[in-house]
Scaffold this active site. Structure first.
Site, PDB file in Angstrom:
ATOM      1  N   THR A   8      13.753  20.608  50.774  1.00  7.51           N
ATOM      2  CA  THR A   8      14.004  19.821  49.566  1.00  7.51           C
ATOM      3  C   THR A   8      15.488  19.500  49.488  1.00  7.51           C
ATOM      4  O   THR A   8      16.333  20.344  49.810  1.00  7.51           O
ATOM      5  CB  THR A   8      13.544  20.587  48.302  1.00  7.51           C
ATOM      6  OG1 THR A   8      13.790  19.780  47.149  1.00  7.51           O
ATOM      7  CG2 THR A   8      14.247  21.924  48.148  1.00  7.51           C
TER       8      THR A   8
ATOM      9  N   HIS B   7       9.830  37.772  50.093  1.00  2.50           N
ATOM     10  CA  HIS B   7      10.316  39.032  50.668  1.00  2.50           C
ATOM     11  C   HIS B   7       9.168  39.944  51.096  1.00  2.50           C
ATOM     12  O   HIS B   7       9.369  40.908  51.842  1.00  2.50           O
ATOM     13  CB  HIS B   7      11.193  39.753  49.644  1.00  2.50           C
ATOM     14  CG  HIS B   7      12.311  40.548  50.267  1.00  2.50           C
ATOM     15  ND1 HIS B   7      12.318  40.939  51.582  1.00  2.50           N
ATOM     16  CD2 HIS B   7      13.469  41.034  49.746  1.00  2.50           C
ATOM     17  CE1 HIS B   7      13.409  41.626  51.851  1.00  2.50           C
ATOM     18  NE2 HIS B   7      14.134  41.690  50.749  1.00  2.50           N
TER      19      HIS B   7
END
Length: 379
Positions: free
Chosen positions: A298, A350
């Site tokens: 993006t 994560h």
């Protein structure tokens, strides 16, 4: 003889749609293959076209109504002449469900409300505005100084779906963002030197996105976990590189996907992004073009963003944020130089990706962009 106009057959991933806009009124002439209606789904806007020259004789599903796959939405009559428009008095039963409810609860007659919708249809806002009008013999107790205008507009299905996905990403993933910066001078000099020849040869403008797509593809090869996704209790490692490029449109953020970017040339990447941007502006992107993807890029720098933390595009585990190129004083070999720098941001899940892998991935992109010869020569 009237024929039925039906909603398109939706893909399995789309349960239903909403009538967004009727482009033609009952009785208005229409040509074969002319767009008469837009249906908005969670992912794209689908167009319904006229089957022949003729006109609509009845609209069964009004703007704002929910429609199912292959459901009848209107009656159409073929022929060069338009069907006559029949004047009729609006009644509560003629209205869309939401409008009927608003009229019933407010005790207002449909004939008393001035409709501002397509074809003079009454909307919920018309009912609310009618309710808000003071009676002719009532003087307001106080008048505000200056204009204090409010406008209430319902969210489109696409905007609501984007909101749901972004909220889910923040709630369902262990999202973390790591940052770095890249010296854009080598890429800018390369682009300046070859952009005219590139456009003449390939018919596509040489921008920065192709370098970032190719650099991300190479980094994904080195760090497969960033190209993976989580499916329940399973980790799915993708042996291909489908990179989504976030594009802003009037209806909301969409992410069309470039397929097999490891096999694409720079010209193919630039042409593909240009074509997707044009389709996004016109609302022409198909569901297939926005389905899938193993990684997303993006570019907030297009709008002047200096730094941001992009939100994951689930079920992907990584998204790269590009930002504005800004000249900054940098220390180079003990000397201060003014260089065109860009902050890079990598948001990652994560649960799937360790910090070491995330930082290594971002450093790999930085090094490839600062030494584009390595990128081009696959070193």
């Amino acid at each position: 003889m009237a024929t039925e106009i039906k909603a398109p057959v939706f893909p399995e991933s789309v349960a239903d749609g909403t009538i967004a806009t009727w482009h033609k009124k009952v009785g208005e002439p229409v040509s074969r293959d002319e767009v008469i209606c837009d249906i908005e789904t969670d992912k794209v806007v689908l167009e319904v076209v006229a089957p022949a020259d003729g006109s609509l004789v009845a609209i069964i599903k009004d703007e704002g109504d929910t429609v199912l796959s292959d459901e009848v939405i209107a009656q159409f009559e073929a022929g060069a002449g338009a069907a006559p428009v029949v004047e009729r008095t609006e009644t509560v039963s003629d209205q869309a469900p939401a409008v009927r409810k608003a009229l019933t609860e407010s005790g207002i007659a449909a004939a008393d409300v001035q409709g501002t919708g397509r074809g003079g249809r009454i909307t919920k806002e018309d009912v609310a505005n009618h309710q808000a009008k003071p009676a002719a013999n009532v003087t307001p107790l106080s008048v505000a100084v200056g204009e204090r205008i409010e406008k209430r507009v319902p969210m489109t299905r696409l905007r609501k779906r984007v909101a749901e996905r972004l909220l889910a990403a923040t709630q369902e993933t262990a999202m973390l963002t790591t940052f770095n910066e890249v010296n854009m001078k080598p890429i800018m000099e390369l682009r300046k030197q070859y952009k005219d020849a590139f456009e003449k040869r390939h018919g596509a403008r040489l921008g920065f996105m192709s370098f970032f797509v190719k650099a991300a593809t190479e980094a994904l090869k080195r760090y497969p976990a960033v190209n993976a996704s989580i499916d329940g209790d399973d980790i799915v490692y993708h042996g291909y590189y489908d990179i989504g490029v976030a594009v802003s449109s009037d209806r909301g953020l969409v992410v069309p996907v470039l397929r097999d970017t490891d096999r694409m040339s720079y010209a193919e990447v630039e042409s593909g992004i240009g074509a997707y941007a044009a389709k996004a502006r016109d609302g022409k992107l198909s569901i297939e073009e926005m389905t899938g993807g193993t990684f997303t890029i993006t570019n907030g720098g297009t709008f002047g963003s200096l730094l941001s933390t992009p939100i994951l595009n689930q079920p992907q585990t990584g998204i790269l944020g590009m930002h504005k190129i800004q000249e900054r004083p940098m220390a180079v070999n003990g000397q201060v130089e003014i260089l065109p720098m860009m902050y890079l941001a990598l948001s990652y899940d994560h649960r799937m990706i360790d910090g070491k892998e995330a930082v290594g991935f971002l450093v790999a992109i930085k090094e490839l962009l600062e030494e584009p010869a390595k990128l081009i020569l696959d070193l």
